[in-house]
Design an enzyme around this catalytic site. Structure first.
Site, PDB file in Angstrom:
ATOM      1  N   ASP A  57       0.870  -1.174   0.000  1.00 50.65           N
ATOM      2  CA  ASP A  57       0.000   0.000   0.000  1.00 50.65           C
ATOM      3  C   ASP A  57       0.914   1.233   0.000  1.00 50.65           C
ATOM      4  OD1 ASP A  57      -1.731   2.087   0.666  1.00 50.65           O
ATOM      5  OD2 ASP A  57      -2.912   0.850   2.038  1.00 50.65           O
ATOM      6  N   ASN A  84       0.536   6.270 -10.359  1.00 53.09           N
ATOM      7  CA  ASN A  84      -0.891   6.298 -10.675  1.00 53.09           C
ATOM      8  C   ASN A  84      -1.783   6.086  -9.456  1.00 53.09           C
ATOM      9  OD1 ASN A  84      -3.427   5.661 -12.319  1.00 53.09           O
ATOM     10  ND2 ASN A  84      -2.985   3.692 -11.331  1.00 53.09           N
ATOM     11  N   TYR A 150      -9.888  16.422  -1.875  1.00 57.12           N
ATOM     12  CA  TYR A 150      -9.415  15.694  -3.067  1.00 57.12           C
ATOM     13  C   TYR A 150      -8.657  16.663  -3.975  1.00 57.12           C
ATOM     14  CZ  TYR A 150      -9.177  13.044  -7.369  1.00 57.12           C
ATOM     15  OH  TYR A 150      -8.697  12.418  -8.487  1.00 57.12           O
TER      16      TYR A 150
HETATM   17  C1  8X3 Z   1     -10.823  12.758 -11.444  1.00 57.50           C
HETATM   18  C2  8X3 Z   1     -11.504  13.847 -12.149  1.00 57.50           C
HETATM   19  O1  8X3 Z   1     -13.193  15.735 -12.039  1.00 57.50           O
HETATM   20  O2  8X3 Z   1     -13.822  13.675 -10.971  1.00 57.50           O
HETATM   21  O3  8X3 Z   1      -9.674  13.136 -10.808  1.00 57.50           O
HETATM   22  O4  8X3 Z   1     -12.174  15.075  -9.981  1.00 57.50           O
HETATM   23  S1  8X3 Z   1     -12.717  14.601 -11.223  1.00 57.50           S
END
Ligand code: 8X3
Length: 250
Positions: A57, A84, A150
């Protein structure tokens, strides 16, 4: 790519899996890294070229360094590292978001990517060759509602990539990042903790990128001549203008 050695993290699904297939088709040898051994084995089974499976991990700092410091002799010279591994967990405002989700994203998308890179750099520097390709996101270029952490993690990937390119400038190592928009993979299912109906809505009427589309672009980045480095590549579905504007079929 014939006989080049490529290390891919998060190879057990989605973009990582498709990237392994794309590079293998070009004759590359692959180090497939991930958490799910059976998935990696079934991928390796399908590939025509030589593979090495490493199960760990990226969030586990000790496991990353222990595993990558002890690569078998035939596998120590890595030509391309494809960072990735990464996920989104939750889509919530800061005030109600789950802190465990934040930890998982920062630990994996940011710290994990940094650990793997740091663990492999001594070998690349010694051989004065190598190419590091990081998986960013459109979320690392623009912040969207409920995506604060995120997006933070992917902005960090972007900043780390830029910093790494500066630090490695004298070492002859290429550094670049690819920033995909909507890609139809397990991504949203993981983000929404298995809620398939909600995940499917994300890709409705948009003709999202496939994992293969992203893999082809990564292959392109890796195949440019020595004097060319694709430093920063934003890859969007044609129907997506940016992180918030998409032309969805109704
Ligand atoms: C993935 C694209 O736009 O769903 O990283 O964040 S989004």
């Amino acid at each position: 790519m014939k006989d080049k050695t490529i290390l891919i993290t998060g190879a057990s699904s989605g973009i990582g899996w498709a990237t392994a297939e794309a590079f293998s088709k070009q004759g590359a040898r692959l180090i497939l890294c991930g958490r799910r051994k059976e998935k990696l084995e079934s991928l390796a089974h399908q590939l025509k070229t030589e593979t090495l499976i490493l199960t760990f991990d990226v969030r586990d700092r000790k496991a990353v360094f222990e595993t990558l410091d002890k690569l078998p002799k035939d596998w120590v010279n890595i030509d391309v590292l494809i960072n990735n591994a990464g996920n989104a967990h939750g889509l919530d405002p800061v005030q109600t978001a789950n802190i465990e989700d934040w930890e998982a994203m920062i630990d994996g998308n940011v710290k994990g990517l940094m650990y793997v890179t740091k663990a492999l750099l001594p070998g690349m520097i010694k051989s004065r060759k190598g190419h590091i390709i990081n998986l960013g996101s459109i979320a690392g270029k623009e912040v969207y509602p409920n995506g604060s952490v995120y997006c933070s993690s992917k902005f960090a990937v972007d900043a780390f990539t830029q910093g790494l390119r500066i630090d490695l400038n004298k070492e002859g190592i290429k550094v670049g990042a690819i920033h995909p928009g909507l890609v139809q993979t397990e991504f949203s299912e993981v983000r929404f903790k298995g809620d398939r109906a909600r995940a499917a809505k994300v890709y409705e009427g948009i003709q999202a990128l496939s994992a293969q589309d992203v893999a082809d672009a990564i292959l392109y980045m890796a195949q440019t001549p020595d004097q060319v480095n694709v430093a920063d590549l934003v890859l969007l579905p044609t129907r997506q203008a940016n992180a918030y504007i998409s032309n969805r079929e109704s």
